[in-house]
Design an enzyme around this catalytic site. Structure first.
Site, PDB file in Angstrom:
ATOM      1  N   MET A 102       0.843  -1.194   0.000  1.00  8.10           N
ATOM      2  CA  MET A 102       0.000   0.000   0.000  1.00  8.10           C
ATOM      3  C   MET A 102       0.879   1.245   0.000  1.00  8.10           C
ATOM      4  O   MET A 102       1.728   1.400   0.884  1.00  8.10           O
ATOM      5  CB  MET A 102      -0.895   0.014   1.238  1.00  8.10           C
ATOM      6  N   GLY A 189       1.456   4.176   4.231  1.00  7.39           N
ATOM      7  CA  GLY A 189       2.385   3.364   3.437  1.00  7.39           C
ATOM      8  C   GLY A 189       2.855   2.111   4.146  1.00  7.39           C
ATOM      9  O   GLY A 189       3.532   2.197   5.162  1.00  7.39           O
ATOM     10  N   SER A 190       2.525   0.938   3.637  1.00 10.90           N
ATOM     11  CA  SER A 190       2.812  -0.291   4.375  1.00 10.90           C
ATOM     12  C   SER A 190       2.507  -1.505   3.499  1.00 10.90           C
ATOM     13  O   SER A 190       2.340  -1.386   2.295  1.00 10.90           O
ATOM     14  CB  SER A 190       1.955  -0.315   5.652  1.00 10.90           C
ATOM     15  N   ARG A 191       2.399  -2.689   4.153  1.00  9.51           N
ATOM     16  CA  ARG A 191       2.188  -3.919   3.413  1.00  9.51           C
ATOM     17  C   ARG A 191       1.443  -4.932   4.265  1.00  9.51           C
ATOM     18  O   ARG A 191       1.551  -4.921   5.501  1.00  9.51           O
ATOM     19  CB  ARG A 191       3.549  -4.501   3.006  1.00  9.51           C
TER      20      ARG A 191
END
Length: 232
Positions: A102, A189-191
């Site tokens: 993301m 912002g990440s996963r």
């Protein structure tokens, strides 16, 4: 349909987790505007982005135990064998991992990829590397949960990224999750990694854009191989 209904259907709900941040952005915008006019417009743009970031749209989720649904909006960044984090107690063996990255413009609400009972939730502090890097799975701050699905345990891991500094998880262990149900979010912002037990076939490709709660990323019990794709 009236004009009011059209406007209401167009506007996307904002998750309550975003209210304090939106208020802070708006307050800072007003203060900056008092100092210098152009700063007000910069702050207004950033406030609008913050509102956009915390959007929480409704999703139409396929309800079928054979299907694994994307846990987040973003780009599929990895598909392949990988070992789940040790704290989740899945052992040293590899499982098929599908990662969804993301960026700062993605909707960051996380949703359950399968239905089942949450048997374990573990948080681990760590670094804040770019979440697109493969080593972020083991080195970054993360929050993992194990969902006991009809096809076996499915570990799901929220991973903080380069900008992200806060992982939120609303799920509880023991507890139950429906497929597509909201269970958390990661700020900025990440996963999210999903580890699949044997019998699951990926149904997405690296680089494909996934929609959380809607896109089918894998399927159980299918004899068909992972589909070939082309970029056009």
């Amino acid at each position: 349909m009236s004009l009011l209904d059209t406007i209401r259907n167009t506007l996307v709900p904002i998750h309550r987790e975003g209210y304090p941040f939106i208020a802070a952005f708006a307050g800072a915008t007003l203060l900056l505007g008092l100092l210098w006019g152009p700063l007000f417009w910069i702050g207004l743009i950033l406030t609008a982005w913050c509102v956009y970031f915390y959007r929480d749209p409704e999703r139409v989720t396929p309800v079928d135990d054979r299907l694994v649904i994307s846990p987040a909006d973003g780009v599929v960044s990895f598909i392949g064998p990988a070992t789940p984090p040790a704290e989740l107690g899945m052992g040293p063996g590899e499982m098929t991992r599908i990662s969804v990255f993301m960026n700062v413009f993605s909707c960051h609400i996380n949703r359950a990829p399968v239905r089942g009972r949450v048997s374990l939730i573990e948080h681990r502090p760590g670094r804040f590397l770019n979440a697109e890097l493969d080593k972020a799975s083991t080195e970054n701050e993360r929050n993992g949960l194990v969902i006991e699905s009809p096809h076996g345990p499915v570990p799901v891991v929220q991973i903080a990224g380069l900008v992200a500094r806060r992982i939120v998880c609303w799920a509880e262990a023991p507890g139950a999750l429906a497929v597509g149900e909201r269970f958390g979010l990661i700020r900025f912002g990440s996963r999210v990694d999903v580890y699949l037990p044997q019998g699951a076939t990926p149904r997405v490709a690296i680089g494909q854009t996934a929609v959380g709660g809607e896109t089918v990323i894998a399927e159980f019990g299918s004899e068909h191989k992972q589909p070939l794709v082309r970029v056009s």
